[in-house]
Design a protein around this motif. Sequence first.
Motif, PDB file in Angstrom:
ATOM      1  N   ARG A   1       0.413   5.632  -0.314  1.00  0.00           N
ATOM      2  CA  ARG A   1       0.129   6.743  -0.202  1.00  0.00           C
ATOM      3  C   ARG A   1       0.432   8.321  -0.443  1.00  0.00           C
ATOM      4  O   ARG A   1       1.902   8.426  -0.860  1.00  0.00           O
TER       5      ARG A   1
ATOM      6  N   ALA B   1      -5.105  11.057   2.743  1.00  0.00           N
ATOM      7  CA  ALA B   1      -3.905  10.786   0.792  1.00  0.00           C
ATOM      8  C   ALA B   1      -4.713   9.773   0.123  1.00  0.00           C
ATOM      9  O   ALA B   1      -5.830   9.302   0.813  1.00  0.00           O
TER      10      ALA B   1
ATOM     11  N   TYR C   1      -4.612   6.785  -1.857  1.00  0.00           N
ATOM     12  CA  TYR C   1      -3.707   5.789  -0.789  1.00  0.00           C
ATOM     13  C   TYR C   1      -4.079   4.216  -2.789  1.00  0.00           C
ATOM     14  O   TYR C   1      -5.338   4.054  -2.939  1.00  0.00           O
TER      15      TYR C   1
ATOM     16  N   ASP D   1      -3.204  11.152   8.056  1.00  0.00           N
ATOM     17  CA  ASP D   1      -3.552  10.184   7.610  1.00  0.00           C
ATOM     18  C   ASP D   1      -4.424  10.550   5.370  1.00  0.00           C
ATOM     19  O   ASP D   1      -4.370   9.429   4.859  1.00  0.00           O
TER      20      ASP D   1
ATOM     21  N   GLN E   1     -10.112   7.229  -1.623  1.00  0.00           N
ATOM     22  CA  GLN E   1      -9.507   8.484  -1.264  1.00  0.00           C
ATOM     23  C   GLN E   1      -9.633   8.206   0.515  1.00  0.00           C
ATOM     24  O   GLN E   1     -10.302   8.015   0.645  1.00  0.00           O
TER      25      GLN E   1
ATOM     26  N   TRP F   1       0.570  -1.519   0.563  1.00  0.00           N
ATOM     27  CA  TRP F   1      -0.427   0.080   0.150  1.00  0.00           C
ATOM     28  C   TRP F   1       1.002   1.410  -0.066  1.00  0.00           C
ATOM     29  O   TRP F   1       1.435   1.574   1.107  1.00  0.00           O
TER      30      TRP F   1
ATOM     31  N   GLY G   1      -6.406   4.101  -7.000  1.00  0.00           N
ATOM     32  CA  GLY G   1      -6.376   5.210  -5.775  1.00  0.00           C
ATOM     33  C   GLY G   1      -8.044   4.575  -4.942  1.00  0.00           C
ATOM     34  O   GLY G   1      -8.969   5.476  -5.984  1.00  0.00           O
TER      35      GLY G   1
END
Length: 120
Positions: free
Chosen positions: A37, A91, A93, A89, A115, A35, A113
């Motif tokens: 971000r 971001a 991802y 946090d 959000q 993962w 991605g």
Amino acid sequence: VQLVESGGGLVQPGGSLRLSCTASGFIFSDYDMSWVRQAPGKGPERVADINSSGAATYYQDSTKGRFTASRDNSKSMMFLEMHSLKPEDTALYYCVRSPRGTRGREFDAWGQGTQVTVSS
């Protein structure tokens, strides 16, 4: 190769989310996954690595104890459980794949991605 993330959203500080990644077009169980971000105005940041067998081998320092990466090879899916979320946090991802032998160092496939926004 296709990677599709889901599960993002708006959550208050201290809340939780579970991200999912569904893989297709390749033998999922053959590859290490990660993962990653990217926050607005910042570069990509590796969040967690998980090897092909399902063991998480890396967590970004700021996520240790709060995030848990896992995978279900029978379903070609990967997950990221996120707890005690903080505004930092926030971001986009991404679910990413590493070429064989390069876990966490190189990535050759990215999803679109999902959000995650942590805000009150």
